[in-house]
Design a protein around this motif. Structure first.
Motif, PDB file in Angstrom:
ATOM      1  N   ILE A 326     -21.871   6.440  23.301  1.00  0.00           N
ATOM      2  CA  ILE A 326     -21.161   6.110  24.538  1.00  0.00           C
ATOM      3  C   ILE A 326     -21.994   5.166  25.399  1.00  0.00           C
ATOM      4  CG2 ILE A 326     -20.303   7.074  26.710  1.00  0.00           C
ATOM      5  CD1 ILE A 326     -19.476   9.557  25.161  1.00  0.00           C
ATOM      6  N   THR A 327     -23.301   5.468  25.529  1.00  0.00           N
ATOM      7  CA  THR A 327     -24.184   4.591  26.297  1.00  0.00           C
ATOM      8  C   THR A 327     -24.222   3.191  25.704  1.00  0.00           C
ATOM      9  OG1 THR A 327     -25.554   6.495  26.930  1.00  0.00           O
ATOM     10  CG2 THR A 327     -26.539   4.302  27.152  1.00  0.00           C
ATOM     11  N   ASN A 328     -24.322   3.127  24.374  1.00  0.00           N
ATOM     12  CA  ASN A 328     -24.344   1.828  23.701  1.00  0.00           C
ATOM     13  C   ASN A 328     -23.024   1.086  23.881  1.00  0.00           C
ATOM     14  OD1 ASN A 328     -23.579   0.405  20.837  1.00  0.00           O
ATOM     15  ND2 ASN A 328     -25.721   0.062  21.348  1.00  0.00           N
ATOM     16  N   LEU A 329     -21.916   1.807  23.799  1.00  0.00           N
ATOM     17  CA  LEU A 329     -20.600   1.194  23.939  1.00  0.00           C
ATOM     18  C   LEU A 329     -20.399   0.631  25.339  1.00  0.00           C
ATOM     19  CD1 LEU A 329     -17.915   0.703  22.433  1.00  0.00           C
ATOM     20  CD2 LEU A 329     -17.135   2.918  23.288  1.00  0.00           C
ATOM     21  N   PHE A 330     -20.845   1.376  26.331  1.00  0.00           N
ATOM     22  CA  PHE A 330     -20.725   0.890  27.706  1.00  0.00           C
ATOM     23  C   PHE A 330     -21.640  -0.305  27.939  1.00  0.00           C
ATOM     24  CE2 PHE A 330     -18.357   3.875  30.568  1.00  0.00           C
ATOM     25  CZ  PHE A 330     -17.761   4.600  29.549  1.00  0.00           C
ATOM     26  N   ALA A 331     -22.810  -0.307  27.299  1.00  0.00           N
ATOM     27  CA  ALA A 331     -23.761  -1.403  27.500  1.00  0.00           C
ATOM     28  C   ALA A 331     -23.236  -2.710  26.921  1.00  0.00           C
ATOM     29  CB  ALA A 331     -25.111  -1.048  26.876  1.00  0.00           C
ATOM     30  N   ILE A 332     -22.681  -2.660  25.718  1.00  0.00           N
ATOM     31  CA  ILE A 332     -22.214  -3.903  25.097  1.00  0.00           C
ATOM     32  C   ILE A 332     -20.946  -4.416  25.766  1.00  0.00           C
ATOM     33  CG2 ILE A 332     -23.237  -3.320  22.875  1.00  0.00           C
ATOM     34  CD1 ILE A 332     -20.499  -2.530  21.863  1.00  0.00           C
ATOM     35  N   GLN A 340     -20.606   5.438  33.007  1.00  0.00           N
ATOM     36  CA  GLN A 340     -21.115   6.246  31.898  1.00  0.00           C
ATOM     37  C   GLN A 340     -21.273   7.704  32.329  1.00  0.00           C
ATOM     38  OE1 GLN A 340     -24.621   4.744  29.943  1.00  0.00           O
ATOM     39  NE2 GLN A 340     -24.090   2.626  30.421  1.00  0.00           N
ATOM     40  N   ASN A 341     -21.879   7.906  33.503  1.00  0.00           N
ATOM     41  CA  ASN A 341     -22.124   9.272  33.965  1.00  0.00           C
ATOM     42  C   ASN A 341     -20.816  10.013  34.219  1.00  0.00           C
ATOM     43  OD1 ASN A 341     -24.888   8.833  33.872  1.00  0.00           O
ATOM     44  ND2 ASN A 341     -24.983   8.143  36.009  1.00  0.00           N
ATOM     45  N   MET A 342     -19.813   9.319  34.735  1.00  0.00           N
ATOM     46  CA  MET A 342     -18.527   9.977  34.965  1.00  0.00           C
ATOM     47  C   MET A 342     -17.880  10.397  33.649  1.00  0.00           C
ATOM     48  SD  MET A 342     -16.743   7.984  38.189  1.00  0.00           S
ATOM     49  CE  MET A 342     -16.932   6.333  37.507  1.00  0.00           C
ATOM     50  N   VAL A 343     -17.961   9.525  32.651  1.00  0.00           N
ATOM     51  CA  VAL A 343     -17.399   9.868  31.342  1.00  0.00           C
ATOM     52  C   VAL A 343     -18.146  11.035  30.720  1.00  0.00           C
ATOM     53  CG1 VAL A 343     -17.054   9.028  28.996  1.00  0.00           C
ATOM     54  CG2 VAL A 343     -16.488   7.563  30.933  1.00  0.00           C
ATOM     55  N   LYS A 344     -19.473  11.016  30.810  1.00  0.00           N
ATOM     56  CA  LYS A 344     -20.261  12.120  30.267  1.00  0.00           C
ATOM     57  C   LYS A 344     -19.925  13.435  30.968  1.00  0.00           C
ATOM     58  CE  LYS A 344     -24.265   9.411  28.752  1.00  0.00           C
ATOM     59  NZ  LYS A 344     -25.723   9.167  28.932  1.00  0.00           N
ATOM     60  N   GLY A 345     -19.792  13.370  32.298  1.00  0.00           N
ATOM     61  CA  GLY A 345     -19.440  14.585  33.027  1.00  0.00           C
ATOM     62  C   GLY A 345     -18.095  15.136  32.602  1.00  0.00           C
ATOM     63  N   GLY A 346     -17.116  14.238  32.403  1.00  0.00           N
ATOM     64  CA  GLY A 346     -15.812  14.686  31.935  1.00  0.00           C
ATOM     65  C   GLY A 346     -15.872  15.316  30.556  1.00  0.00           C
ATOM     66  N   ILE A 347     -16.696  14.741  29.674  1.00  0.00           N
ATOM     67  CA  ILE A 347     -16.837  15.301  28.324  1.00  0.00           C
ATOM     68  C   ILE A 347     -17.455  16.688  28.375  1.00  0.00           C
ATOM     69  CG2 ILE A 347     -18.041  15.010  26.129  1.00  0.00           C
ATOM     70  CD1 ILE A 347     -17.705  12.015  26.441  1.00  0.00           C
ATOM     71  N   ILE A 348     -18.453  16.872  29.237  1.00  0.00           N
ATOM     72  CA  ILE A 348     -19.103  18.184  29.352  1.00  0.00           C
ATOM     73  C   ILE A 348     -18.103  19.233  29.838  1.00  0.00           C
ATOM     74  CG2 ILE A 348     -20.883  19.480  30.572  1.00  0.00           C
ATOM     75  CD1 ILE A 348     -22.498  16.861  30.684  1.00  0.00           C
ATOM     76  N   VAL A 349     -17.343  18.892  30.875  1.00  0.00           N
ATOM     77  CA  VAL A 349     -16.353  19.854  31.402  1.00  0.00           C
ATOM     78  C   VAL A 349     -15.320  20.188  30.335  1.00  0.00           C
ATOM     79  CG1 VAL A 349     -14.522  20.152  33.102  1.00  0.00           C
ATOM     80  CG2 VAL A 349     -16.692  19.140  33.783  1.00  0.00           C
ATOM     81  N   ALA A 350     -14.846  19.172  29.624  1.00  0.00           N
ATOM     82  CA  ALA A 350     -13.854  19.411  28.576  1.00  0.00           C
ATOM     83  C   ALA A 350     -14.421  20.299  27.479  1.00  0.00           C
ATOM     84  CB  ALA A 350     -13.384  18.078  27.993  1.00  0.00           C
TER      85      ALA A 350
END
Length: 375
Positions: A326-332, A340-350
Motif C-alpha cells: 500500500i505504501t509503495n502503491l501510494f508512493a508511485i 496512506q494512514n487513513m487507508v491503513k486505519g480503515g483496514i485495521i478497523v475492518a
C-alpha cells in the motif's frame, strides 16, 4: 434283564468356527479410503484447522487486488518486467525491518499480551550499538550490543508484567517513554553515524540479486514459524494466550513463559535495530517511530487475535507485505502520507470487525447448527 439305563457317552463338543466374512474387494477398499480422506480434508477445511489457510488465501487475494490497482493506475510501469521485479524487491526490503519486529509482536499477542515499546526498543538498541565506545569493538560488538539491549529491555517488560502484575498496556507504554528518553540521553539528541563497513553493507549488498535484508527477514520468519508450530514453546504460547488459568493447571509456568515472550520480542527488536541502522548508516532516538502500530496492525491483519490464543507467522508476514505494498502503491501514484494512514486505519478497523464477527457470531451459529443436527 437289567432295568438300568445305559449311561450316555460324553462326546466332545465341536469348537465353533468363526464365521468367515465375505472377501473384500481391494478396489472397494481403496475407494472407501479415498472417500474418508476427502471427507477428512473437507472437514479440516470447513473447521478450525482450515481457518489459517483460508485467511492466508484471502490475504493473497488482497495482494493480487493491489497489484491490479497498480497495473490500472500505472500501466506503463507495470508493463516493464524489469521494473516490476525491482519493485517487488523494494517492497520486500521496505517490509523487512517491520516484518522482523512483527514476528516478535505476533508471539506476544498470541500469548495474551501487547507490546507498545518495540519502536522505542529498536531506537535504544540502535543508538546504544552506534556509540563510539561500542563501535570500537567492531561489527561484532555492535551486533552483540544491539541484541543484548533488546533482550534485556524485553526482559524488563516481562518481569514487570509477569511478576509485577502490571497491565501489559501500561508497562510497555511506560517502557516506550523511558526507552526513548534513554536513547535521547545516550545520543545527546544527535544522530550517531555508523562507521562499520560491514554493518552499512548489510542493506546495500545483494545475494543472487536479492537484498540481504530480505534473507534476514526470511530467516526470522522461518525460525518464528518453526518455534510456534513445531516446538513445545509454541504450544505453550497458544495455551497461555487462550486460557492462562487452564495453562497453569496443566503445569505451565505462565509467569516465566510470559517473561520469555517479551524477551523474544526484544530479541527481534535488536535484530531490527541492526537492519535499520544499516539502511540509514546511522541511528538516532527518533528512529523506528510508530513501528509498534505497524507491527500490531500487521499481526491483526494476518489473523492474530487481540485476545490471544490464535495467530500465524505467515499471516503476519502477509499483513506486513500488504501494508508495504500500500505504501509503495501510494508512493508511485504521488499520494500523500496522510491518505496512506487513513487507508491503513480503515483496514485495521475492518480487520478487527471481521475477527469479532467471525470468531463470535459465526462460532455461535455453527454451535447451534451442530446441536440441532445431533438432536
Amino acid at each position: 434283564m437289567s432295568d438300568a439305563t445305559p449311561t450316555p457317552t460324553a462326546t466332545p463338543e465341536r469348537p465353533q468356527l468363526p464365521a468367515q466374512s465375505p472377501p473384500v474387494d481391494p478396489a472397494e477398499t481403496a475407494v472407501a479410503s479415498d472417500k474418508a480422506a476427502s471427507v477428512g480434508k473437507l472437514s479440516w477445511w470447513r473447521g478450525d484447522g482450515g481457518d489459517g489457510a483460508k485467511r492466508n488465501l484471502g490475504l493473497i487475494g488482497v495482494l493480487a487486488a493491489l497489484v491490479v490497482v497498480g497495473a490500472i493506475t500505472k500501466p506503463d510501469l507495470y508493463g516493464d518486467p524489469t521494473w516490476v521485479w525491482n519493485n517487488v524487491l523494494a517492497i520486500l526490503q521496505l517490509a523487512s525491518v517491520v516484518g522482523v519486529v512483527t514476528v516478535g509482536m505476533t508471539f506476544v499477542i498470541i500469548g495474551g499480551g501487547i507490546d507498545l515499546s518495540v519502536g522505542a526498543i529498536v531506537a535504544l538498541a540502535g543508538v546504544w550499538c552506534t556509540t563510539v565506545a561500542t563501535q570500537s569493538y567492531g561489527a561484532g560488538g555492535m551486533i552483540f550490543t544491539a541484541l543484548v539491549v533488546g533482550i534485556c529491555v524485553g526482559l524488563v517488560n516481562g518481569v514487570l508484567i509477569s511478576y509485577g502484575r502490571l497491565v501489559p498496556f501500561i508497562a510497555t507504554l511506560a517502557m516506550l517513554v523511558a526507552a526513548r528518553g534513554l536513547a535521547a540521553s545516550i545520543s545527546n539528541k544527535q544522530t550517531q553515524v555508523s562507521s562499520s563497513t560491514f554493518i552499512n553493507d548489510i542493506a546495500a549488498r545483494k545475494v543472487i540479486g536479492i537484498p540481504i535484508l530480505v534473507y534476514i527477514l526470511g530467516a526470522v520468519v522461518l525460525a518464528g514459524w518453526v518455534l510456534l508450530n513445531r516446538t513445545t514453546f509454541g504450544r505453550r504460547t497458544i495455551a497461555v494466550g487462550g486460557n492462562p488459568e487452564a495453562a497453569r493447571l496443566a503445569g505451565i509456568n505462565v509467569r516465566r513463559h510470559t517473561m520469555l515472550l517479551y524477551a523474544l520480542s526484544g530479541l527481534c527488536c535488536g535484530i531490527a535495530a541492526i537492519m535499520l541502522t544499516s539502511q540509514a548508516t546511522s541511528a538516532q532516538a527518533a528512529m523506528a517511530n510508530l513501528y509498534e502500530l505497524d507491527a500490531i496492525a500487521a499481526a491483526i491483519i494476518g489473523g492474530t487475535l487481540l485476545s490471544g490464543g490464535r495467530g500465524t507467522i505467515v499471516g503476519s508476514l502477509l499483513g506486513v507485505i500488504i501494508f508495504a505494498t500500500i505504501t509503495n502503491l501510494f508512493a508511485i501514484n504521488g499520494l500523500s502520507i496522510e491518505a496512506q494512514n487513513m487507508v491503513k486505519g480503515g483496514i485495521i478497523v475492518a480487520a478487527v470487525l471481521i475477527q469479532q464477527f467471525k470468531f463470535k457470531s459465526v462460532t455461535r451459529l455453527l454451535a447451534r447448527n451442530r446441536v440441532t443436527t445431533t438432536t
